[in-house]
Design a protein around this motif. Structure first.
Motif, short mmCIF file in Angstrom:
data_model
loop_
_atom_site.label_atom_id
_atom_site.label_comp_id
_atom_site.label_asym_id
_atom_site.label_seq_id
_atom_site.Cartn_x
_atom_site.Cartn_y
_atom_site.Cartn_z
N GLU A 89 86.16 34.05 9.72
CA GLU A 89 84.63 34.08 10.06
C GLU A 89 84.19 35.36 10.09
O GLU A 89 84.77 36.17 10.67
CB GLU A 89 84.60 33.51 11.38
CG GLU A 89 84.53 31.93 11.30
CD GLU A 89 83.73 31.17 12.47
OE1 GLU A 89 82.73 31.84 12.62
OE2 GLU A 89 84.13 30.33 13.02
N HIS A 90 83.02 35.54 9.43
CA HIS A 90 82.32 37.06 9.39
C HIS A 90 81.30 37.04 10.47
O HIS A 90 80.72 36.19 10.84
CB HIS A 90 82.05 37.28 8.01
CG HIS A 90 83.14 37.32 7.20
ND1 HIS A 90 84.24 37.88 7.28
CD2 HIS A 90 83.12 36.43 5.96
CE1 HIS A 90 85.08 37.91 6.18
NE2 HIS A 90 84.63 36.90 5.23
N ARG A 91 80.66 38.31 10.44
CA ARG A 91 79.51 38.51 11.15
C ARG A 91 79.55 38.11 12.61
O ARG A 91 78.65 37.68 13.24
CB ARG A 91 78.20 37.88 10.51
CG ARG A 91 78.17 38.28 9.16
CD ARG A 91 76.89 37.85 8.39
NE ARG A 91 75.72 38.74 8.62
CZ ARG A 91 74.31 38.22 8.25
NH1 ARG A 91 74.09 37.39 7.89
NH2 ARG A 91 73.45 39.29 8.80
N PHE A 128 76.85 39.83 14.79
CA PHE A 128 75.61 39.17 14.61
C PHE A 128 75.36 37.74 15.37
O PHE A 128 74.71 37.36 16.17
CB PHE A 128 75.30 39.02 13.35
CG PHE A 128 74.01 38.13 12.86
CD1 PHE A 128 72.74 38.52 13.54
CD2 PHE A 128 73.86 37.42 12.03
CE1 PHE A 128 71.51 37.86 13.26
CE2 PHE A 128 72.77 36.54 11.65
CZ PHE A 128 71.72 36.83 12.32
N GLN A 129 76.62 37.01 15.37
CA GLN A 129 76.90 35.80 16.26
C GLN A 129 76.41 35.95 17.66
O GLN A 129 75.80 35.33 18.26
CB GLN A 129 78.14 35.12 15.98
CG GLN A 129 78.39 33.94 16.30
CD GLN A 129 77.17 32.81 15.82
OE1 GLN A 129 76.90 32.79 14.69
NE2 GLN A 129 76.72 32.11 16.78
N LEU A 156 73.00 36.51 18.42
CA LEU A 156 72.05 35.42 18.46
C LEU A 156 72.45 34.49 19.81
O LEU A 156 71.71 34.04 20.52
CB LEU A 156 72.39 34.39 17.39
CG LEU A 156 71.98 35.12 15.80
CD1 LEU A 156 72.77 34.11 14.79
CD2 LEU A 156 70.74 35.22 15.70
N SER A 186 69.83 28.58 9.25
CA SER A 186 69.73 28.36 10.71
C SER A 186 69.29 29.53 11.36
O SER A 186 68.76 29.34 12.45
CB SER A 186 70.72 27.45 11.01
OG SER A 186 72.01 27.99 10.71
N ASP A 187 69.79 30.62 10.92
CA ASP A 187 69.76 32.03 11.67
C ASP A 187 68.26 32.22 11.72
O ASP A 187 67.63 32.62 12.69
CB ASP A 187 70.70 33.19 11.08
CG ASP A 187 72.19 32.84 10.98
OD1 ASP A 187 72.61 31.98 11.71
OD2 ASP A 187 72.95 33.40 10.43
#
Lengths: 214, 291
Positions: free
Chosen positions: A3-5, A8-9, A12, A78-79
């Motif tokens: 799983e990346h980012r 950022f997650q 959010l 979706s982001d």
């Protein structure tokens, strides 16, 4: 696959937490405002004014977090839908809480027993209905559930009918003129709160996209 | 030999009407189909690089292929002009129709195919010749000997490739002396010189800086009025900027047999793929969560 980012997650999730906080305050304070108006308990007035300040601070904070995420993270799918939806929904929440505070503020001028029994009953019903609509809108947002929008539109019709009845009761001239004038505004505030809830639920349709809620 | 090739070439239809008219907007409906791939699987020896790809590519549109490394997007691109024929051991199952004719039909010449369906590669590869000769190369091979005509073709192609103004005073200089972005536009001009119907681009900007990339992207938008373009790109922002449709490929792993193969996961309008993808794998890839 990894799983990346994750950073950022987390960003959010931080934005979502603030939006949920706004929803929460709004839902809580709606009940308080109706209660204050009907009982004349002006303790709540101060509290709600404080909360409005918190909301007014949250609004630009969320906005700048969203701006930053859009600028730096090139969000898609979706982001992107989430961030655009937040930008559209947060002003609705801020406006709605301001309306709630306006309703509560009338508790300073109006005593519960200034109201005719019929108008009291109508206000009670409008308050309960609007609270319920906002609860549904909050749930819809949280669950990314696009099915709520049409249902809320129907309930808004019900609210409009109550609004008309209350205006009719006020126009019948059974209450003191200052009270009647204030109550006309209050009726209008509830009616607007219903509209905002419908708009929020409609925004969820875009937010949810074509996929079933996760 | 030449005669039979000519005959085969005429088997490949070219939509004259479409070539003469500028494209209509690729707004709502799909236009004329240029390629129809039906359950295409590509093999390198016994290794199945791509499995069961079916998709349609439409005239005057830019179609982007995206996906992680090893997902077979370049392999699929190369099936569209039989470039894989040049790889020993490579073969294709299924069928690719080009304007209604099977590209892998018995009497279709791969040379004729590549004349219609040009290709631009990842690394600019000008020939060690003058700029003029680079562009005139294809038309000369096709038998064009008239000097005036050739000069006309060279100018037209360089103009279409947005390179004319930069090189018009030094057409006799070597093509190898150009910057990376200019060299890539020279290669595009060389491709356009033979008036292909389709231009395939395999990561045409991956070796270029952002300014040169922007120049190539502008050029792609300009020439799509006349050509159909298929592009493989690793740059998702590029896909969103230039393409009308996007195909997302991914790698399917079979744990039991410890094999992997490329599959087409989702294909649709670019806006839909990047705004509201249907498949969770597409979503994970375009949002950068996986892959």
């Amino acid at each position: 696959m990894a799983e990346h980012r994750q950073e950022f997650q987390q960003e959010l999730e931080a934005i979502e937490a603030r939006v949920i906080e706004m929803f929460g305050m709004l839902a809580e304070d709606l009940g308080r405002a109706t209660d204050a108006l009907l009982t004349g308990n002006n303790e709540a007035v101060k509290l709600l004014a404080e909360r409005q300040k918190v909301i007014e601070a949250l609004y630009p904070e969320i906005e700048s977090l969203v701006n930053r995420a859009i600028l730096l993270q090139a969000p898609v799918a979706s982001d992107l839908r989430f961030l655009l939806s937040v930008l559209r929904i947060v002003p609705e929440l801020e406006r709605s809480h301001a309306l709630v505070e306006h309703i509560a503020r009338r508790a300073d001028h109006i005593l519960g027993n200034d109201l005719s029994p019929r108008s009291r009953g109508l206000v009670e019903r409008m308050g309960a209905l609007v609270s319920d609509m906002w609860r549904q809108a909050s749930d819809a947002w949280y669950r990314r559930d696009s099915s709520v929008a049409p249902e809320l539109a129907e309930r808004d019709q019900e609210l409009d009918d109550l609004h008309e009845s209350l205006i009719g009761e006020l126009a019948s001239g059974g209450m003191a003129i200052p009270v009647t004038m204030e109550m006309t505004l209050v009726a209008r505030f509830y009616e607007r709160l219903g509209d905002h809830a419908v708009i929020v639920a409609r925004r969820v349709v875009y937010l949810a996209g074509s996929q079933p809620p996760e | 030999m030449e005669e039979s090739e000519q005959k085969v070439a005429t088997n490949l239809p070219r939509s004259e009407v479409a070539a003469a008219q500028p494209a209509q907007s690729s707004g709502a409906g799909a236009g004329t189909e240029v390629f129809g791939a039906k359950k295409v699987s590509c093999y390198y020896g016994s290794f199945r690089a791509v499995t069961d790809v079916s998709l349609h590519i439409y005239e005057h549109e830019i179609t982007a292929f995206i996906g992680p490394s090893g997902c077979g997007k370049t392999t699929v691109l190369r099936t569209l002009n039989r470039m894989n024929d040049l790889v020993p051991g490579a073969h294709v199952k299924g069928d690719v129709e080009y304007r209604g004719v099977s590209l892998y039909g018995k009497n279709v010449s791969p040379i004729a195919v590549r004349r219609r369906i040009g290709m631009v590669f990842q690394k600019p590869n000008p020939f060690p010749k003058s700029i003029y000769d680079n562009v005139a190369y294809g038309p000369r091979i096709n038998g064009e000997r008239n000097k005036g005509k050739l000069t006309e073709i060279v100018e037209r192609s360089l103009r279409q490739a947005a390179l004319w103004d930069e090189v018009k005073d030094r057409l006799n200089n070597s093509g190898l002396g150009l910057s990376g972005g200019q060299a890539q536009r020279l290669c595009i001009a060389r491709t356009l010189a033979v008036e292909p119907d389709v231009v395939l681009m395999d990561e045409p900007c991956s070796a270029l800086d952002p300014i040169a990339t922007a120049a190539i992207e502008d050029l792609m938008r300009d020439i799509k009025q006349r050509y159909t373009i298929v592009i493989v790109t690793h740059n998702m922002q590029q896909a969103t900027r230039v393409s009308d449709r996007t195909a997302f490929f991914s790698v399917l792993r079979n744990e039991e047999s410890d094999t992997r193969t490329g599959v087409l996961v989702e294909y649709g309008r670019t806006q839909q793929i990047f705004e509201d993808p249907n498949d969770p794998r597409t979503k994970a890839y375009v949002t950068g969560r996986m892959g």
